[in-house]
Motif scaffolding. Structure first.
Motif, PDB file in Angstrom:
ATOM      1  N   UNK A   1       1.855  -6.290  -4.490  1.00 61.70           N
ATOM      2  CA  UNK A   1       1.002  -5.495  -5.399  1.00 61.70           C
ATOM      3  C   UNK A   1       2.107  -5.182  -6.761  1.00 61.70           C
ATOM      4  N   UNK A   2       3.431  -5.052  -6.488  1.00 60.61           N
ATOM      5  CA  UNK A   2       4.278  -4.701  -7.333  1.00 60.61           C
ATOM      6  C   UNK A   2       4.469  -6.087  -8.486  1.00 60.61           C
TER       7      UNK A   2
ATOM      8  N   UNK B   1       1.189  -5.868 -10.427  1.00 60.35           N
ATOM      9  CA  UNK B   1       1.183  -4.582 -11.551  1.00 60.35           C
ATOM     10  C   UNK B   1       1.948  -5.055 -12.811  1.00 60.35           C
TER      11      UNK B   1
ATOM     12  N   UNK C   1      -1.694   2.699   3.996  1.00 53.72           N
ATOM     13  CA  UNK C   1      -1.802   1.667   4.853  1.00 53.72           C
ATOM     14  C   UNK C   1      -1.008   2.112   6.055  1.00 53.72           C
ATOM     15  N   UNK C   2       0.293   2.521   5.820  1.00 52.26           N
ATOM     16  CA  UNK C   2       1.182   2.984   6.844  1.00 52.26           C
ATOM     17  C   UNK C   2       0.607   3.817   7.841  1.00 52.26           C
TER      18      UNK C   2
ATOM     19  N   UNK D   1       3.400  -4.056  -0.567  1.00 48.16           N
ATOM     20  CA  UNK D   1       3.805  -3.200  -1.587  1.00 48.16           C
ATOM     21  C   UNK D   1       4.521  -4.421  -2.443  1.00 48.16           C
TER      22      UNK D   1
ATOM     23  N   UNK E   1       4.913  -4.888   7.369  1.00 44.36           N
ATOM     24  CA  UNK E   1       3.743  -5.251   6.859  1.00 44.36           C
ATOM     25  C   UNK E   1       3.478  -4.524   5.358  1.00 44.36           C
ATOM     26  N   UNK E   2       3.799  -3.261   5.538  1.00 40.80           N
ATOM     27  CA  UNK E   2       3.276  -2.381   4.346  1.00 40.80           C
ATOM     28  C   UNK E   2       4.441  -2.851   3.077  1.00 40.80           C
ATOM     29  N   UNK E   3       5.472  -3.252   3.538  1.00 32.64           N
ATOM     30  CA  UNK E   3       6.452  -3.507   2.625  1.00 32.64           C
ATOM     31  C   UNK E   3       6.246  -4.892   1.727  1.00 32.64           C
TER      32      UNK E   3
ATOM     33  N   UNK F   1       0.791   2.328  -0.255  1.00 34.80           N
ATOM     34  CA  UNK F   1       1.447   2.060   0.648  1.00 34.80           C
ATOM     35  C   UNK F   1       1.441   3.163   1.964  1.00 34.80           C
TER      36      UNK F   1
ATOM     37  N   UNK G   1       2.659   2.444 -10.727  1.00 36.09           N
ATOM     38  CA  UNK G   1       3.749   2.609  -9.604  1.00 36.09           C
ATOM     39  C   UNK G   1       3.382   3.567  -8.493  1.00 36.09           C
TER      40      UNK G   1
ATOM     41  N   UNK H   1       5.816  -1.037   9.133  1.00 32.74           N
ATOM     42  CA  UNK H   1       6.859  -1.018   7.930  1.00 32.74           C
ATOM     43  C   UNK H   1       7.116  -2.538   7.327  1.00 32.74           C
TER      44      UNK H   1
ATOM     45  N   UNK I   1       0.505   2.539  -6.302  1.00 32.06           N
ATOM     46  CA  UNK I   1       1.181   1.226  -5.511  1.00 32.06           C
ATOM     47  C   UNK I   1       1.769   2.200  -4.181  1.00 32.06           C
TER      48      UNK I   1
END
Lengths: 80, 143, 89, 121
Positions: free
Chosen positions: C17-18, C21, D23-24, C14, C9-11, D20, D13, C7, D16
């Motif tokens: 990437x945010x 964007x 990847x999870x 994200x 790593x994924x955050x 996520x 969005x 979780x 994205x």
């Protein structure tokens, strides 16, 4: 008012993806992945790319789902 | 006849009606791909899906009668061979590798359009043979 | 701790990437960088050079022919690999 | 950084969030076939990103309907469609090869759990 339909289709994508991730039964995951892929094909056509929409509807919703189902019946169905 | 053989008359009848339409639509998508959405990749997968429908409704052995392994091995490299042949033919008529307008048979634009259609047909045959052979190999009888 | 590591790593991914964007042009902009340099040439010249109405097919088989040739070879290799890996029928 | 900024980028969005989720799945789930489904979700999110980059407001699909006068802003960008069209079929070949490897692994070891496979190997 076409953007309301557009946003509804876009919101359906993460919901079906979460169902694919969370389900213990791999058969359910494969069939919900087919719904996800067909939704993605409709969105491509909505974004003015009909070639990609046709390819995604044939490849993603048809061929990939059938390959997943065959591989699941060859191996085991439930994820432990 | 094995005991676990699955047969359904309704599904077989509906499939007998549907399979020619799917084949016709796949050929339309391939050969009309320069005027409307479509092309070799989509049409090849649609053509292969008709064979997959046939082997889902009937038994897998009956479908492998039509597409034997020797026939598929011949059918699969048709796309790269056609592509390389037309590309090298352009070199033979003093052009670059895929410069279709150097071919001397028709005008520039028409020759390019005809070459594009032939190449799309080759791509369609290759994709169809690839999807069918993946389905047959992955869904073989003994596990 | 081991359950929270994916979780985290994924955050982090994200968040990166945010931030990326935020620099994108608005959705559907007419003069975005992706559609202002190369693609007007393809749209203008597709019928005059390739003789084909569908611009996607023209770019796929005429200007990007090498790309399509390699891609057909990749498909051929994938089919042969699957047939060699489980060749029973 | 107001509300209209977020509303103008709504496709991105969604891309994205799909990336996520995929990847999870690839990191946290132990089943190999579930990992391949996560790989496909990541693929599809990148395709959606490319296609939404090529869209134009009030434009039509990239198929010419009049050869004489061509207005560039009436047609969407055809280049992302070309790239994604080849990428979709390559993703099909990748999935088929990976699934045949998974069937071979199940015949050899009798399980699909990646940690058990690493222990048996």
């Amino acid at each position: 008012m076409i953007w309301v339909l557009d946003i509804l289709l876009l919101i359906l994508l993460p919901l079906t993806a979460i169902v694919v991730v969370r389900s213990r039964d791999l058969m359910v995951a494969a069939i919900v992945y087919s719904i996800y892929s067909f939704d993605m094909a409709i969105i491509y056509t909505q974004l003015n790319a009909p070639d990609v929409g046709l390819a995604e509807a044939a490849v993603g919703a048809g061929a990939t789902t059938i390959l997943f189902l065959i591989a699941i019946t060859k191996t085991e169905r439930m994820e432990e | 006849m094995p005991a676990d053989r699955w047969e359904d008359v309704i599904a077989q009848t509906i499939a007998r009606l549907l399979i020619p339409m799917i084949l016709l639509y796949g050929i339309y998508v391939i050969f009309h791909g320069h005027l409307s959405p479509g092309g070799g990749f989509q049409g090849g997968v649609i053509l292969a899906s008709s064979v997959i429908l046939y082997s889902l409704v009937h038994e897998l052995d009956q479908a492998t009668k039509f597409f034997k392994k020797k026939f598929r091995v011949i059918l699969e490299p048709i796309g790269p061979i056609i592509f390389a042949f037309i590309g090298l033919l352009c070199i033979f008529f003093s052009g670059n590798f895929i410069q279709y307008s150097k071919l001397p048979f028709l005008g520039d634009k028409e020759m390019a359009a005809v070459s594009i259609t032939i190449i799309e047909a080759g791509i369609g045959v290759t994709v169809m043979a690839m999807v069918i052979s993946i389905f047959f190999s992955l869904g073989g009888r003994n596990r | 701790m081991n359950k929270l590591a994916p979780t985290f790593v994924v955050l982090v991914i994200g968040l990166i990437m945010a931030i990326a964007v935020g620099d994108m042009p608005p959705f559907g902009a007419l003069n975005s960088p992706a559609s202002s340099y190369l693609s007007p040439y393809y749209i203008k010249e597709a019928y005059d050079v390739a003789g084909v109405h569908n611009i996607v097919t023209a770019v796929l088989a005429y200007w990007r022919g090498y790309d399509t040739f390699g891609e057909v070879t990749v498909i051929f290799t994938a089919g042969i690999a699957v047939m060699a890996l489980l060749g029973r029928e | 950084m107001n509300l209209s900024f977020y509303l103008q980028h709504y496709n991105y969005w969604i891309c994205v969030s799909l990336f996520m989720i995929g990847i999870y799945t690839m990191i946290a789930k132990k089943n190999i076939i579930k990992k391949f489904m996560g790989l496909n979700i990541v693929d599809t999110s990148i395709f959606l990103f490319f296609i939404s980059m090529g869209d134009k407001r009030n434009a039509a699909a990239p198929i010419l309907h009049a050869e004489n006068e061509i207005i560039v802003n009436n047609y969407v960008n055809p280049l992302p469609s070309v790239i994604i069209l080849t990428a979709i079929v390559v993703a099909l070949g990748l999935t088929a090869t990976a699934l045949s490897f998974a069937v071979k692994i199940y015949e050899e070891y009798g399980t699909l759990n990646s940690e058990k496979i690493e222990r048996l190997w």
